[in-house]
Scaffold this motif. Structure first.
Motif, PDB file in Angstrom:
ATOM      1  N   ALA A  11      46.875  60.550  30.509  1.00  0.00           N
ATOM      2  CA  ALA A  11      48.239  60.518  29.980  1.00  0.00           C
ATOM      3  C   ALA A  11      48.487  59.290  29.103  1.00  0.00           C
ATOM      4  O   ALA A  11      49.552  59.155  28.517  1.00  0.00           O
ATOM      5  N   GLY A  12      47.510  58.400  29.034  1.00  0.00           N
ATOM      6  CA  GLY A  12      47.661  57.223  28.191  1.00  0.00           C
ATOM      7  C   GLY A  12      48.394  56.079  28.841  1.00  0.00           C
ATOM      8  O   GLY A  12      48.910  55.200  28.153  1.00  0.00           O
ATOM      9  N   SER A  13      48.442  56.055  30.167  1.00  0.00           N
ATOM     10  CA  SER A  13      49.097  54.957  30.871  1.00  0.00           C
ATOM     11  C   SER A  13      48.074  54.241  31.749  1.00  0.00           C
ATOM     12  O   SER A  13      47.047  54.786  32.102  1.00  0.00           O
ATOM     13  N   ARG A  14      48.403  53.004  32.122  1.00  0.00           N
ATOM     14  CA  ARG A  14      47.501  52.195  32.920  1.00  0.00           C
ATOM     15  C   ARG A  14      47.800  52.358  34.409  1.00  0.00           C
ATOM     16  O   ARG A  14      48.968  52.386  34.809  1.00  0.00           O
ATOM     17  N   VAL A  15      46.747  52.433  35.184  1.00  0.00           N
ATOM     18  CA  VAL A  15      46.889  52.499  36.639  1.00  0.00           C
ATOM     19  C   VAL A  15      45.958  51.465  37.245  1.00  0.00           C
ATOM     20  O   VAL A  15      44.897  51.169  36.692  1.00  0.00           O
ATOM     21  N   ALA A  16      46.332  50.901  38.361  1.00  0.00           N
ATOM     22  CA  ALA A  16      45.514  49.894  39.023  1.00  0.00           C
ATOM     23  C   ALA A  16      44.153  50.486  39.373  1.00  0.00           C
ATOM     24  O   ALA A  16      44.055  51.608  39.869  1.00  0.00           O
ATOM     25  N   ALA A  17      43.100  49.728  39.100  1.00  0.00           N
ATOM     26  CA  ALA A  17      41.741  50.215  39.379  1.00  0.00           C
ATOM     27  C   ALA A  17      40.819  49.022  39.537  1.00  0.00           C
ATOM     28  O   ALA A  17      40.952  48.016  38.837  1.00  0.00           O
ATOM     29  N   ALA A  18      39.889  49.149  40.448  1.00  0.00           N
ATOM     30  CA  ALA A  18      38.883  48.115  40.640  1.00  0.00           C
ATOM     31  C   ALA A  18      37.708  48.372  39.709  1.00  0.00           C
ATOM     32  O   ALA A  18      37.344  49.517  39.458  1.00  0.00           O
ATOM     33  N   ALA A  19      37.127  47.315  39.205  1.00  0.00           N
ATOM     34  CA  ALA A  19      35.966  47.463  38.333  1.00  0.00           C
ATOM     35  C   ALA A  19      34.762  47.911  39.133  1.00  0.00           C
ATOM     36  O   ALA A  19      34.563  47.503  40.284  1.00  0.00           O
ATOM     37  N   ALA A  20      33.936  48.768  38.524  1.00  0.00           N
ATOM     38  CA  ALA A  20      32.740  49.254  39.206  1.00  0.00           C
ATOM     39  C   ALA A  20      31.649  48.198  39.217  1.00  0.00           C
ATOM     40  O   ALA A  20      30.786  48.196  40.089  1.00  0.00           O
ATOM     41  N   GLY A  21      31.683  47.296  38.254  1.00  0.00           N
ATOM     42  CA  GLY A  21      30.650  46.269  38.141  1.00  0.00           C
ATOM     43  C   GLY A  21      31.247  44.878  38.241  1.00  0.00           C
ATOM     44  O   GLY A  21      32.385  44.691  38.689  1.00  0.00           O
ATOM     45  N   THR A  79      30.858  55.855  34.021  1.00  0.00           N
ATOM     46  CA  THR A  79      30.421  57.212  33.645  1.00  0.00           C
ATOM     47  C   THR A  79      30.357  58.084  34.888  1.00  0.00           C
ATOM     48  O   THR A  79      29.533  57.864  35.765  1.00  0.00           O
ATOM     49  N   PRO A  80      31.177  59.149  35.007  1.00  0.00           N
ATOM     50  CA  PRO A  80      32.334  59.402  34.130  1.00  0.00           C
ATOM     51  C   PRO A  80      33.489  58.522  34.569  1.00  0.00           C
ATOM     52  O   PRO A  80      33.511  58.010  35.681  1.00  0.00           O
ATOM     53  N   GLY A  81      34.472  58.338  33.696  1.00  0.00           N
ATOM     54  CA  GLY A  81      35.611  57.527  34.062  1.00  0.00           C
ATOM     55  C   GLY A  81      36.407  57.098  32.858  1.00  0.00           C
ATOM     56  O   GLY A  81      36.027  57.338  31.716  1.00  0.00           O
ATOM     57  N   ALA A  82      37.542  56.476  33.121  1.00  0.00           N
ATOM     58  CA  ALA A  82      38.435  56.004  32.080  1.00  0.00           C
ATOM     59  C   ALA A  82      38.135  54.537  31.778  1.00  0.00           C
ATOM     60  O   ALA A  82      37.615  53.807  32.630  1.00  0.00           O
ATOM     61  N   PRO A  83      38.463  54.089  30.577  1.00  0.00           N
ATOM     62  CA  PRO A  83      38.253  52.671  30.244  1.00  0.00           C
ATOM     63  C   PRO A  83      39.027  51.762  31.195  1.00  0.00           C
ATOM     64  O   PRO A  83      40.171  52.041  31.555  1.00  0.00           O
ATOM     65  N   VAL A  84      38.388  50.687  31.592  1.00  0.00           N
ATOM     66  CA  VAL A  84      39.002  49.708  32.474  1.00  0.00           C
ATOM     67  C   VAL A  84      39.232  48.432  31.677  1.00  0.00           C
ATOM     68  O   VAL A  84      38.338  47.926  30.998  1.00  0.00           O
ATOM     69  N   VAL A  85      40.459  47.896  31.755  1.00  0.00           N
ATOM     70  CA  VAL A  85      40.802  46.657  31.068  1.00  0.00           C
ATOM     71  C   VAL A  85      41.295  45.659  32.097  1.00  0.00           C
ATOM     72  O   VAL A  85      41.606  46.001  33.239  1.00  0.00           O
ATOM     73  N   GLY A  86      41.357  44.404  31.670  1.00  0.00           N
ATOM     74  CA  GLY A  86      41.878  43.359  32.529  1.00  0.00           C
ATOM     75  C   GLY A  86      42.332  42.189  31.692  1.00  0.00           C
ATOM     76  O   GLY A  86      42.069  42.130  30.480  1.00  0.00           O
ATOM     77  N   LEU A  87      43.000  41.249  32.314  1.00  0.00           N
ATOM     78  CA  LEU A  87      43.393  40.027  31.630  1.00  0.00           C
ATOM     79  C   LEU A  87      42.193  39.085  31.644  1.00  0.00           C
ATOM     80  O   LEU A  87      41.727  38.674  32.712  1.00  0.00           O
ATOM     81  N   ARG A  88      41.704  38.786  30.455  1.00  0.00           N
ATOM     82  CA  ARG A  88      40.450  38.021  30.349  1.00  0.00           C
ATOM     83  C   ARG A  88      40.734  36.537  30.172  1.00  0.00           C
ATOM     84  O   ARG A  88      41.479  36.128  29.283  1.00  0.00           O
ATOM     85  N   ALA A  89      40.113  35.737  31.028  1.00  0.00           N
ATOM     86  CA  ALA A  89      40.144  34.285  30.899  1.00  0.00           C
ATOM     87  C   ALA A  89      38.799  33.845  30.336  1.00  0.00           C
ATOM     88  O   ALA A  89      37.753  34.202  30.880  1.00  0.00           O
ATOM     89  N   LEU A  90      38.833  33.105  29.251  1.00  0.00           N
ATOM     90  CA  LEU A  90      37.606  32.731  28.538  1.00  0.00           C
ATOM     91  C   LEU A  90      37.623  31.254  28.217  1.00  0.00           C
ATOM     92  O   LEU A  90      38.639  30.707  27.787  1.00  0.00           O
ATOM     93  N   ARG A  91      36.482  30.602  28.427  1.00  0.00           N
ATOM     94  CA  ARG A  91      36.276  29.238  27.953  1.00  0.00           C
ATOM     95  C   ARG A  91      34.976  29.214  27.166  1.00  0.00           C
ATOM     96  O   ARG A  91      33.948  29.744  27.619  1.00  0.00           O
ATOM     97  N   GLN A  92      35.011  28.605  25.997  1.00  0.00           N
ATOM     98  CA  GLN A  92      33.817  28.543  25.157  1.00  0.00           C
ATOM     99  C   GLN A  92      33.750  27.190  24.460  1.00  0.00           C
ATOM    100  O   GLN A  92      34.736  26.722  23.893  1.00  0.00           O
TER     101      GLN A  92
END
Length: 796
Positions: free
Chosen positions: A717-727, A665-678
């Protein structure tokens, strides 16, 4: 055999040769009858008998291998059903599992379904196993069922050298027949399940290709109910709950007490009024814990007695417009300013009272209405200056739903209407209304069924409410081959919002799916009952985005030793995900593009009636950054007729699903490739002293760890750009739920419970996270919430 499997079994059958429809005449009972399961009174010998059962399984449509004969008696207060069930193997071949009421088991069972209206739409089923464990359920809208319904009735069984016998006594007030001095014509069905040899049979078999179930029941004639007894029930419930350990930041330890009452009163010949003051919400069984990282709300089944009774009256096709767990729902912790401390808060909205009225008439009309009122929920806070204040978490609220329907002929068709309303107190309180019309049509050949619903909603504050609409249509047709084709269409506007009263996974949908399948019922070598199916679905939103495109094929078979296996192969074709980025509340949604994704599912099961049975499912999905693999295995061990141990283990490993991580906040949604084990492990141990006194232990451990890599942000513009997560990008979540229940039905309709519940949860973000084995082990050292509860429900 569970209820879902039973419903699926009853939906299919083999061709039968044309023959007159069998019927059964009931016999009036002139003297008292002792219900002991022995059928040794002369009246049973003289009564007409139903026989000639046919197989549902393993060889559908063929004559039953074991003889079953059923007779029906009645008097002014009860309907009696007596059955003799042949089994030359004697007591050693009769599976008589001892367990609590309303629990399914792989036992020898007998059941009767009764449609007192004779319209082919609704029935009440009563099932008893050889150990006299009871189950009851409602069957409605021809082929649906509700196993949460409970009634008070009597039964007894007797096991002998050549088989077993049963007597069932059902109060007429439970069946709610009309009053008439002339003989009535009901519909009835008898069912038998045998484990050694395995065989499921019925007095009637639905012809292959025909739709429905209840409308195929055979006639029960000569029942005379000149003045049916009206239901007059009163029950009181009381519970004492003591929290001995807490996870809350404030002290909420100690005991709480709650008491209330329920009453049922017959109104007229077929009407019934149910009233509950401070309804019994003392759950004895906990909800199963789930890890929900999606944008869809978790659905939990209803367990509260007042709402499970008569739940079928408000069930609609295609759309769930009434979800009773909205009433008395859980409350989120209050949002407080820095330095403010929560001293006390409720976990759920408190329900003050509820009432329900239902009725059916001779000419096919059915109606039901329900109302409920909740009190205002408040929390007690202490601010940084030490002042005590009260914060309102939710205003008092009223709820109301009503439904009316009318049967069309005797093939199970109908037309109906539904309305619902809820509103909060206060000038700016939220209100919501929903209304719908629905219906079903079945052709004279019973091969075609058309069901549909059209609904509208108004939801929001009094000054700012949105209006939306939804429709759902399903067409099922069986060809003479017989192949069965199903076409299902759904249209939901973006503003359609029934979730104040109902449950809807998402609005803004234009969806269609097609399913074509065929079953072969005959045995070929070690194989029998082959099934092949092909299906596909397309889902779009109103902005023109293609949200889902799916195709799949299924092949399955059973074996002559009762093992089974099936395989599904399919693909999700490229589509647009409009929810994952969490921008559905914005005027312009951002879209996450999904590429083609094949998947495969393999499932298997050993003979479910064996002393040790295993079933499992393995699933493989291909994702952008790597596959997702899931494995689930369920085991059941039955070392004796009184003890059963069930183990369920599931493991999921995902290596590269592109998922939302955060939106700064403010900012664009951040996505990543998620590795999950459950890893999810549960165990349920059930022990029965008798069918009236049982003990059940349920324990569930779940540990999950996930992390993100290759994080990117969405720009305007609806495209992905490299970004580091804030958290943080690494997380773990661990839960342990323990539930121990002692249950004693000390008299008809009256039950005492002693319950211990333990709940532990821990989650972490950042750092390296924990391994799954460490996650599970650490739960024993995490603060927990421990509660002991004693509860009594007494029926007068």
């Amino acid at each position: 055999m569970n209820v879902r499997a039973l419903a699926a079994l009853l939906a299919a059958a083999s061709p039968l040769s044309a023959a007159p429809t069998p019927s059964l005449a009931a016999t009036r009972l002139e003297e008292p009858l002792t219900v002991d399961g022995r059928l040794d009174e002369a009246v049973w010998t003289h009564a007409a008998a139903a026989s000639g059962f046919r197989q549902w399984s393993p060889n559908r449509g063929e004559p039953a291998r074991l003889e079953t004969r059923v007779r029906v008696l009645f008097d002014d207060a009860y309907l009696y059903v007596g059955a003799s069930l042949e089994n030359p193997g004697g007591p050693a071949a009769i599976a008589a599992r001892v367990h609590r009421r309303d629990r399914d088991s792989y036992s020898d069972w007998f059941g009767v379904s009764i449609d007192v209206e004779g319209r082919g739409r609704n029935a009440r089923m009563f099932r008893v196993n050889a150990a006299n464990a009871q189950r009851d359920l409602l069957q409605f809208e021809e082929a649906a069922d509700d196993d949460t319904w409970d009634a008070v009735w009597d039964s007894a069984t007797s096991i002998g050298a050549s088989g077993w016998s049963i007597e069932i006594r059902i109060p007429l007030e439970v069946l709610r027949p009309k009053a008439s001095p002339a003989p009535q014509r009901w519909r009835i069905y008898f069912y038998r399940e045998n484990q050694s040899p395995y065989e499921v049979t019925g007095w009637m078999v639905v012809p292959r290709g025909a739709q429905g179930f209840v409308s195929h029941f055979y006639p029960l004639e000569e029942v005379v109910v000149a003045k049916p007894p009206r239901r007059r029930d009163l029950s009181a419930h009381a519970s004492a709950r003591s929290k001995v350990r807490t996870v809350e930041p404030y002290d909420d330890l100690g005991a709480t007490f709650r008491a209330g009452a329920d009453a049922s009163l017959g109104v007229g010949a077929t009407g019934q009024l149910d009233v509950s003051l401070l309804p019994d919400f003392g759950h004895v069984e906990v909800d199963r814990q789930v890890l929900n990282l999606s944008t869809t709300e978790t659905f939990f089944p209803e367990k509260r007695p007042f709402f499970t009774e008569g739940a079928d009256a408000f069930t609609l096709p295609g759309l769930q417009l009434f979800y009773s767990r909205r009433i008395g729902h859980a409350l989120a912790p209050p949002a407080v300013a820095d330095g403010t401390v929560v001293l006390e808060r409720p976990l759920n909205v408190d329900l003050l009272g509820a009432a329900r009225y239902s009725r059916h008439s001779d000419d096919g009309w059915r109606m039901a209405a329900l109302g409920a009122v909740t009190r205002r929920a408040e929390a007690e806070l202490r601010d940084r200056d030490g002042r005590i204040e009260t914060a309102t978490l939710e205003e008092a609220q009223g709820y109301g739903v009503a439904r009316v329907s009318r049967a069309l002929g005797e093939r199970g068709g109908y037309v109906g209407a539904f309305v619902g309303w809820t509103g909060q107190r206060g000038a700016t309180g939220r209100e919501a209304q929903v209304a719908a019309v629905d219906g079903s049509y079945r052709s004279a050949s019973r091969r075609t069924k058309l069901t549909g619903i059209l609904a509208g909603s108004i939801a929001g504050t009094r000054e700012d409410a949105e209006r939306g609409w939804g429709a759902d249509l399903e067409l099922v047709h069986t060809f003479r081959t017989p192949w069965t084709a199903t076409v299902h269409l759904t249209e939901l506007s973006p503003q359609f919002d029934p979730n104040d009263l109902g449950y809807l996974a998402r609005p803004d949908v234009r969806q269609g799916w097609v399913d074509v399948r065929r079953q072969w019922d005959r045995t070929a070598g070690v194989f029998r009952n082959w099934e092949v199916a092909f299906g596909g679905m397309v889902r779009r939103d109103h902005a023109g985005h293609t949200l889902t495109r799916e195709v799949e094929a299924t092949l399955g078979t059973q074996f002559t030793n009762d093992w089974r296996v099936s395989a599904i192969a399919g693909a999700y074709l490229s589509a647009d995900d409009d929810q994952e980025l969490r921008t559905f509340g914005q005027e312009r949604k951002l879209i996450l593009r999904r590429p083609d994704r094949p998947f495969a599912i393999l499932s298997f099961g050993t003979a479910p009636q064996a002393a040790w049975s295993v079933s499992g499912e393995a699933r493989w999905d291909s994702w952008e950054g790597g596959p997702t693999n899931e494995l689930a295995v369920a085991q059941a061990v039955r070392p004796s007729s009184r003890l059963e141990v069930e183990l369920e283990t599931s493991y999921q490993r995902a290596s590269g699903e592109e998922r939302w991580l955060e939106t700064p906040t403010p900012g664009a949604p951040v996505v990543g490739l998620r590795a999950l084990r459950q890893l999810d492990q549960s165990i349920r141990i059930s022990f029965a002293v008798s069918t009236r006194a049982t003990v059940q232990l349920f324990s569930q451990w779940r540990a999950a760890r996930w992390s993100f890599r290759e994080t990117r942000a969405w720009n305007d513009a609806g495209s992905r750009v490299a970004a580091a997560a804030a958290g943080p990008t690494t997380f773990s979540d661990r839960t342990w739920a323990l539930n121990l229940i002692g249950q004693w039905q000390f008299r008809r309709g009256s039950t005492a419970y002693l319950v211990y519940t333990k709940g532990t949860a821990a989650n972490e973000s950042g750092g390296a996270g924990l391994g799954l084995s460490d996650d599970l082990a650490s739960l024993h050292h995490v603060p927990s919430q421990d509660v002991v509860q004693a509860k009594v429900s007494w029926r007068f």
